[in-house]
Design an enzyme around this catalytic site. Structure first.
Site, PDB file in Angstrom:
ATOM      1  N   TYR A   1      -3.380   1.795 -33.758  1.00  0.00           N
ATOM      2  CA  TYR A   1      -2.424   1.499 -34.832  1.00  0.00           C
ATOM      3  C   TYR A   1      -1.639   0.219 -34.551  1.00  0.00           C
ATOM      4  CZ  TYR A   1      -3.504   5.589 -37.576  1.00  0.00           C
ATOM      5  OH  TYR A   1      -4.171   6.482 -38.369  1.00  0.00           O
TER       6      TYR A   1
ATOM      7  N   HIS B   1      -0.146   7.217 -48.397  1.00  0.00           N
ATOM      8  CA  HIS B   1      -0.612   7.521 -47.036  1.00  0.00           C
ATOM      9  C   HIS B   1       0.298   6.929 -45.964  1.00  0.00           C
ATOM     10  CE1 HIS B   1      -4.965   8.305 -48.671  1.00  0.00           C
ATOM     11  NE2 HIS B   1      -4.130   9.296 -48.913  1.00  0.00           N
TER      12      HIS B   1
ATOM     13  N   ARG C   1      -3.893  -2.562 -35.500  1.00  0.00           N
ATOM     14  CA  ARG C   1      -3.950  -2.687 -36.967  1.00  0.00           C
ATOM     15  C   ARG C   1      -2.658  -3.306 -37.504  1.00  0.00           C
ATOM     16  NH1 ARG C   1      -5.395   2.945 -39.352  1.00  0.00           N
ATOM     17  NH2 ARG C   1      -5.444   1.788 -41.305  1.00  0.00           N
TER      18      ARG C   1
END
Ligand code: OAD
Length: 258
Positions: free
Chosen positions: A72, A124, A75
């Protein structure tokens, strides 16, 4: 004439011109032209042997926190380095051209906001709002862009003041979507007269219901995607192509030059 430019149907242009409430529902494909891989693109580097679906679960975090937190953070670096593309900008512009626009995204990036859109419903969650996995307290990330190696690395999640570990602020497979955002998205889909489904495979529920809710309530549904998807049967029009090309062309066709 450029034969690569998808033809935009005249009745779609007419429907956009007279629409009172437009919903834009986006997925990973809207950020593809900003250089952000879509969810179903193959992973590379440290995560080469994984599928994104296998890393985006509570079980994956429980089993290997460093691997998942590192993914993460990598990202978040990629998104922070990226810029909104012409599709994000066209969506932000569309808000100034129609009486009402609701933006619903499955994306965990902030590229709609950085293009100028406000009140985006993130179904999300977000890469930019981690929280404690134990007490739920929001965790403030250090300012600036995380510095991660290109191939990724394992990285320990921060520790909350309660002693719990911090987790990404995204919705993982098997978790509930945020109640307010989902309710507002469903309501908008049922009240709009035109819905765009841009850059989504339409595979992940409950978000994937949004185009069919709009259709059942009588709205026209437009898909913008280079490939066919699960949503094809819900669509009044499927415009094949990259969103960064189609969306600005569509706005120009309906409302004239920017
Ligand atoms: P996917 O990766 O499933 O689908 C991306 C879609 O974008 C595909 O249909 C591509 O054909 C399309 N696409 C690629 N390039 C494009 C471009 N330039 N313009 C327009 N479309 C393009 O991503 P999502 O549908 O967003 O959820 O996936 C939905 C959810 O599944 C994600 O939010 C994530 C994932 O599991 C969670 O993490 C909970």
């Amino acid at each position: 004439m450029n034969r690569n430019v998808a033809t935009i149907p005249q009745d779609l242009i007419a429907a956009l011109k007279k629409a009172k409430h437009v919903v834009v529902f986006t997925g990973a494909g809207v950020s593809a032209e900003s250089g952000i891989p879509t969810f179903r693109d193959s992973l590379t580097g440290l995560w080469e042997r994984f599928h994104a679906e296998d890393l985006a679960t509570p079980g994956a975090f429980h089993k290997d926190k460093e691997l998942v937190w590192g993914w993460y953070e990598w990202r978040r670096m990629k998104v922070s380095q990226a810029q909104p593309n012409p599709a994000h900008i066209a969506v932000a512009t569309l808000a100034t051209l129609v009486p009402k626009l609701t933006i619903v995204t499955q994306n965990v990036d902030d590229l709609h906001e950085r293009a100028g859109s406000t009140d985006v419903l993130h179904l999300h969650g977000s890469l930019h709002s981690p929280r404690c996995a134990t007490c739920g307290q929001a965790h403030i990330l250090p300012p600036g862009i995380p510095v991660e190696p290109e191939g990724g690395r394992r990285s320990s999640p921060p520790v909350c003041i309660c002693g719990g570990l911090v987790r990404p602020g995204v919705v993982w497979f098997g978790e509930d979507l945020p109640v307010r955002e989902l309710r507002q998205a469903f309501e908008a889909a049922q009240k709009c007269d035109l819905l765009f489904a841009i850059g989504t495979s339409g595979l992940v529920q409950p978000a994937a219901r949004i185009p069919s809710l709009a259709k059942q309530a009588g709205a026209c549904v437009v898909q913008v995607n280079p490939t066919s998807t699960e949503l094809d049967r819900e669509c009044t029009w499927s415009v094949r192509g990259g969103a960064g090309e189609i969306m600005p062309n569509l706005l120009q066709a309906a409302f004239g030059p920017a």
